[in-house]
Design a protein around this motif. Structure first.
Motif, mmCIF file in Angstrom:
data_model
loop_
_atom_site.group_PDB
_atom_site.id
_atom_site.type_symbol
_atom_site.label_atom_id
_atom_site.label_comp_id
_atom_site.label_asym_id
_atom_site.label_seq_id
_atom_site.Cartn_x
_atom_site.Cartn_y
_atom_site.Cartn_z
ATOM 1 N N ASN A 83 0.812 -1.215 0.000
ATOM 2 C CA ASN A 83 0.000 0.000 0.000
ATOM 3 C C ASN A 83 0.852 1.274 0.000
ATOM 4 O O ASN A 83 0.348 2.350 -0.274
ATOM 5 N N TYR A 118 -6.295 -0.124 -0.083
ATOM 6 C CA TYR A 118 -7.066 1.052 0.334
ATOM 7 C C TYR A 118 -6.434 2.349 -0.182
ATOM 8 O O TYR A 118 -7.094 3.361 -0.308
ATOM 9 N N THR A 120 -5.799 3.201 -2.982
ATOM 10 C CA THR A 120 -6.314 3.584 -4.308
ATOM 11 C C THR A 120 -7.439 4.616 -4.225
ATOM 12 O O THR A 120 -7.739 5.271 -5.215
ATOM 13 N N GLN A 121 -8.053 4.763 -3.028
ATOM 14 C CA GLN A 121 -9.132 5.761 -2.929
ATOM 15 C C GLN A 121 -8.581 7.163 -3.183
ATOM 16 O O GLN A 121 -9.129 7.916 -3.991
ATOM 17 N N ASN A 196 -8.043 0.920 7.991
ATOM 18 C CA ASN A 196 -7.845 1.403 6.614
ATOM 19 C C ASN A 196 -8.767 0.672 5.643
ATOM 20 O O ASN A 196 -9.342 1.276 4.733
ATOM 21 N N GLU A 199 -12.416 1.937 6.337
ATOM 22 C CA GLU A 199 -12.617 3.319 5.890
ATOM 23 C C GLU A 199 -12.503 3.429 4.371
ATOM 24 O O GLU A 199 -13.263 4.150 3.730
ATOM 25 N N GLY A 200 -11.552 2.695 3.794
ATOM 26 C CA GLY A 200 -11.384 2.712 2.330
ATOM 27 C C GLY A 200 -12.591 2.115 1.623
ATOM 28 O O GLY A 200 -12.945 2.499 0.509
ATOM 29 N N THR A 201 -13.247 1.169 2.281
ATOM 30 C CA THR A 201 -14.445 0.567 1.691
ATOM 31 C C THR A 201 -15.613 1.540 1.801
ATOM 32 O O THR A 201 -16.363 1.749 0.842
ATOM 33 N N SER A 204 -15.642 4.242 -0.807
ATOM 34 C CA SER A 204 -15.803 3.858 -2.224
ATOM 35 C C SER A 204 -17.228 4.141 -2.697
ATOM 36 O O SER A 204 -18.093 4.515 -1.907
#
Ligand code: UDP
Length: 467
Positions: A83, A118, A120-121, A196, A199-201, A204
């Motif tokens: 990451n 994550y 990539t957000q 992470n 939160e990253g999900t 999205s």
């Protein structure tokens, strides 16, 4: 899988996490979306790369992650490092893909990223590119991940030995020992990674799950209340594509699948063989290996056992060869067959296979359900523990080792599941066949996964005019 006409000019960018259990479903998803008419670009790391030759209909774009030797890194540190290392090369590659698409009068509609990538957000935000995540594990195991801060606050985590058998009242029937932890000296780093992931999900545009509604309806409704984004449970992915050669399980396998076991299986009676595999990452001690080996031999049932290179650890070092006692295999008189890596989906679909002794990785669990094969669960870490509890106590389609693996118990479990005179075993078999049928209905015309897939296609197409 029926192919739809190519939607001229709509390209999707997919980024798999470079581990077998993540690459398989991402490439299966790519095939599904290709069959819906989208053009596909796979951006992938140079660590554990997929084989582009198996997918001539996709464009592959490697990014340099700088990981040349992963042997000193555990899974947690590898994910953390990926990451960090991938940010710049991924951003540069995505810029190139978007610009090349523009030159070809195409549009990149969205990014589909593994949920564990994550980072990539933030990158997709800079391009104002919608980001959908693919969660390759089950929906049930995402619930404890979401609740980790609460479970820490209420004292379940870190786990105390005295509490192992207690039920976690917030998420029954999970027991404290089923909480999806990993063996690490730095638990804080693990909690941070989970935060992470969650939160990253949440950030999205939507989540694709390799699962189906009938299997995980209650965790699905729970998560729907917690997330303000659409969910697309369109699994089991591999069933959409199992008839097409370009998408067979061997295409995305990082190791060569030993096909010789299929002709060995052909020589056995229906439902007589136990298939044993602990996936691509789990490792066992030499002592545990012995109990498994003696248990299998003493059961007197034929077995097919996947022993990956380096799967057995003795004194902290990988054993180069499986530490069988002298003469062990010869004494089996052909009842045991060992491979380094199997064509697992074919094996599970073979009529000779009567039970699957598994680590309960999500793909293995789903593949077993889809073929109606009952399971013996021996989870190692993270979501495997939750999956195992669901298999044994919620869906009741398998049995689980509750403590140390002992050869006598192995024999009892195998006989209970495979020999038809055991009532519990017959009920387990009936229930797994029922779930197999529910899975089949879900991906067929009019089923829940089939319908969600149409919704996903429309969702992706709705991004187009805004870009
Ligand atoms: N697999 C395989 N051959 C084997 C063992 C496993 O092709 O000998 C495949 C299996 O079909 C599944 C994947 O590897 O698709 C393993 O994923 P899973 O989520 O079950 O476990 P992980 O390897 O991530 O722990």
């Amino acid at each position: 899988m029926r192919m739809e006409k190519q939607r001229k000019g709509v390209r999707l960018v997919l980024l798999p996490l470079p581990f077998q259990g993540h690459i398989n479903p991402m490439l299966q998803l790519a095939n599904i979306l290709y069959s819906k008419g989208f053009s596909i670009t796979i951006i992938h790391t140079t660590f554990n790369p997929p084989n582009p030759l198996n997918y001539p209909h996709f464009t592959f774009c490697p990014i340099q992650d700088g990981i040349t030797d992963s042997s000193s890194l555990d899974l947690l540190h590898l994910i953390i490092l990926l990451n960090i290392r991938c940010v710049t090369p991924f951003r540069d590659m995505l810029a190139k893909v978007i610009s090349d698409a523009r030159d070809n009068k195409e549009i990149v509609a969205c990014l589909i990223s593994d949920a564990l990538f994550y980072f990539t957000q933030a990158v997709s935000n800079t391009f104002e590119l919608p980001r959908i995540v693919l969660r390759t594990s089950g929906i049930s195991s995402f619930v404890p991940f979401l609740l980790f801060p609460l479970l820490i606050e209420r004292g379940y985590i870190p786990i105390q030995d005295s509490q192992l058998e207690e039920t976690v009242t917030e998420i029954p029937p999970l027991k404290v020992k089923d909480l999806p932890l990993i063996d690490t000296k730095e638990p804080e780093k693990y909690y941070k990674e989970l935060s992470n992931l969650v939160e990253g999900t949440k950030a999205s545009c939507g989540v694709i799950w390799n699962s189906f509604e009938d299997l995980e309806s209650s965790p699905l409704s729970y998560l729907r209340q917690e997330f303000q984004i659409p969910f697309f449970p369109i699994g089991p992915f591999h069933k959409y594509s199992s008839s097409s050669s370009s998408s067979s399980s061997s295409s995305s396998s990082l190791l060569t699948q030993d096909q010789s076991c299929i002709s060995w299986l052909d020589r056995h009676k229906p439902n007589s063989v136990i298939y044993v595999s602990f996936g691509s990452l789990a490792a066992i001690t030499a002592a545990k290996f012995m109990e498994i080996a003696w248990g299998l031999a003493s059961s007197m049932h034929p077995f097919l056992w996947v022993i990956r290179k380096g799967m057995v650890i003795d004194d902290g070092k990988e054993c180069l060869d499986p530490p069988f006692p002298a003469g062990f295999i010869d004494n089996l008189e052909g009842r045991g067959y060992i491979v380094k890596w199997a064509p697992q989906q074919e094996v599970l679909a073979h009529k000779a296979v009567g039970a699957f002794w598994t680590h309960c990785g999500w793909n293995s669990t789903l593949e077993s359900i889809c073929e109606g094969v009952p399971m013996i669960c021996m989870p190692f870490f993270t979501d495997q523990k939750v999956n195992a509890r669901y298999v044994s106590s919620v869906w009741k389609i398998g049995v689980q080792f509750e403590g140390e693996v002992k050869r006598e118990e192995v024999v009892k479990m195998i006989r209970g599941l495979i020999e038809g005179n055991n009532k519990e075993g017959s009920q387990i078999r009936e229930r797994v066949l029922d779930l197999k049928e529910k899975a089949r209905v879900s991906w067929n015309h009019g089923g829940s996964s089939y319908t969600y897939l149409d919704a996903l296609v429309n969702f992706i197409l709705s991004f187009e005019p805004k870009r």
